[in-house]
Design an enzyme around this catalytic site. Structure first.
Site, PDB file in Angstrom:
ATOM      1  CG  HIS A 133      -5.857   2.726   0.475  1.00 36.39           C
ATOM      2  ND1 HIS A 133      -5.434   2.766   0.269  1.00 36.39           N
ATOM      3  CD2 HIS A 133      -6.091   1.339   1.242  1.00 36.39           C
ATOM      4  CE1 HIS A 133      -3.824   2.527   0.677  1.00 36.39           C
ATOM      5  NE2 HIS A 133      -4.696   1.579   1.512  1.00 36.39           N
ATOM      6  CB  ILE A 151     -12.143  -2.163  -2.181  1.00 35.03           C
ATOM      7  CG1 ILE A 151     -11.614  -3.295  -0.416  1.00 35.03           C
ATOM      8  CG2 ILE A 151     -11.578  -2.932  -2.758  1.00 35.03           C
ATOM      9  CD1 ILE A 151     -11.955  -4.552  -0.124  1.00 35.03           C
ATOM     10  CB  CYS A 186     -12.715  -1.333   7.085  1.00 35.45           C
ATOM     11  SG  CYS A 186     -12.559  -2.177   8.800  1.00 35.45           S
ATOM     12  CB  SER A 187      -9.647   1.828   3.899  1.00 37.13           C
ATOM     13  OG  SER A 187      -8.885   0.494   3.411  1.00 37.13           O
ATOM     14  CB  CYS A 214      -0.920   0.143   1.320  1.00 42.26           C
ATOM     15  SG  CYS A 214      -1.513  -1.375   1.643  1.00 42.26           S
ATOM     16  CE  LYS A 260     -13.620   4.442   6.484  1.00 41.85           C
ATOM     17  NZ  LYS A 260     -14.878   4.413   6.317  1.00 41.85           N
TER      18      LYS A 260
END
Ligand SMILES: CC(C)(COP(=O)(O)OP(=O)(O)OC[C@H]1O[C@@H](n2cnc3c(N)ncnc32)[C@H](O)[C@@H]1OP(=O)(O)O)[C@@H](O)C(=O)NCCC(=O)NCCS
Length: 393
Positions: free
Chosen positions: A340, A217, A214-215, A91, A336
């Site tokens: 990402h 997708i 969670c970030s 990442c 977030k």
């Protein structure tokens, strides 16, 4: 390298695709959107003539069954022939690509370089993406036993809660803040306000982390054009200078780290960047930090020196990291809310700095911002890259 704040390179243009779902587009086409914007922001540049090298952050060939992304992108954006290299650090791939571009310019080998990143993820199921992402953790001792990234960051969160009394509420405030910022960013994946109560009521993914910790997708790409500081005026009257750069590593496996509540890689990278820039954390006006999970943002506050160790929760409560606060963090919405697309994230942070330090961030503009910082990590923090940016006075 004590450069005492002397610019290492200057940003003369930047672009970013919208982050989100790009059904029917390939990663290279999404990168084309970012590159087109970057070129349009720098009309005096003749890309074919001037660009001498490209460094493209791209995490994995598994998503699109496409490797060799350096040459793929160079060809697609009309720069066939230019030296182009894929840079991989999970990442943190495009944070590392940015660092590599700085090496290329500083070495004197290339006067103008493109750094960027791309990932196309949303056509895959969550299970597939989770497995591909987990490849950036330690295979024999983490992946093999079924540990994935939400689980690894959940362990950091529980350790931080145990050591310092951090609460789920603190983490929820970070999520809500970043969604508020993202709601002001037309390129963010999820542009909606999310109150703290909604975060607190969302389902657990890996306790204590919930859906909204969670970030996202996402699909997306980002692109930055760098040149030598002494050439910047040839291309733009609004250059943004990079005055500090640090990159560092830690053990790939969480179980081998000295601490679960802090990232040594961030501490080392930021120390190098601050020293190079001759800047103290309290002089930073805004930051984009790697909030792949809300706990990662809270730990970054401490590791980057925005507050003392263990005081991340208090900093959140003070409101200092919200727009209008003393040090707004993730004005773009962060991973977030902006999203990402892993390979694109590091240079997307640089894109936000470019907008902010040239007064083009519109509704999320930080007033009188002069110095910014970006923090991009790979995996659970085995890689960190920190960059410091400054506008002309
Ligand atoms: C959290 C996560 C597991 C959720 O995936 P999921 O349960 O398959 O969720 P779905 O894709 O089925 O989406 C369900 C709903 O939640 C929303 N959603 C999905 N992920 C979300 C997130 N991270 N934050 C907020 N909302 C989210 C979707 O938009 C959808 O909303 P809708 O029903 O209104 O359309 C996934 O987003 C994830 O793995 N995130 C972390 C990615 C990661 O690890 N990145 C690398 C970090 S190192």
């Amino acid at each position: 390298m004590g450069l005492n704040g002397k610019p290492l390179v200057s940003i003369i243009g930047a672009g970013m695709s919208k982050f989100g779902k790009h059904d029917g587009l390939l990663g290279r086409e999404i990168f084309g959107l970012a590159a087109t914007e970057a070129f349009s922001r720098c009309p005096k540049l003749d890309p074919k003539q001037d660009v001498k090298a490209m460094f493209i952050g791209h995490m994995g060939e598994s998503y699109e069954h496409q490797g060799h992304m350096g040459a793929t992108i160079a060809d697609w954006i009309g720069l066939r022939g230019v030296a182009a290299t894929r840079v991989e650090a999970a990442c943190g791939s495009s944070g590392a690509a940015l660092r590599t571009g700085i090496y290329a310019v500083l070495s004197g080998l290339s006067d103008v370089v493109i750094v960027g990143g791309v990932e196309k993820m949303t056509h895959r199921t969550t299970a597939e993406v989770t497995e591909y992402l987990a490849m950036a953790a330690d295979y024999p001792f983490e992946q093999f036993h079924g540990i994935t990234f939400p689980g690894l960051f959940a362990m950091m969160a529980t350790a931080h809660m145990n050591a310092y009394g951090t609460t789920e509420q603190h983490l929820a405030k970070i999520a809500s803040k970043n969604h508020h910022h993202g709601a002001l960013n037309p390129k963010a994946h999820m542009q909606k306000e999310v109150p703290v109560e909604t975060v607190m009521g969302s389902k657990y993914v890996a306790w204590p982390l919930k859906l909204y910790d969670c970030s996202l997708i996402s699909d997306g790409a980002s692109c930055i054009i760098l040149t030598k500081p002494e050439l910047a005026a040839k291309y733009t009257d609004q250059p943004v200078h990079i005055v500090g750069s640090g990159q560092a590593t830690d053990a790939i496996g969480l179980y081998e780290r000295d601490s679960l509540t802090s990232l040594q890689s961030t501490k080392l990278a930021s120390k190098a960047a601050y020293e190079m820039a001759n800047i103290k954390p309290e002089q930073v006006n805004l930051a984009e930090v790697h909030d792949c999970f809300t706990i990662a943002e809270l730990i970054a506050y401490e590791d980057l020196g925005f507050c003392a160790l263990g005081e991340g929760g208090k900093l959140v409560d003070s409101g200092a990291t919200s727009l209008g606060g003393a040090i707004p963090v993730n004005t773009s919405g962060g991973l977030k809310s902006k999203g990402h697309p892993v390979g694109a994230t590091g240079t997307a942070q640089a894109y936000e700095m470019y907008l902010q330090l040239t007064d083009q961030a519109d509704k999320r503009q930080v007033k009188d911002a002069k110095v910014g910082l970006t923090h991009n990590i790979g995996g659970s923090g085995a890689t960190a890259a920190v960059h410091i940016y400054r506008r002309d006075q």
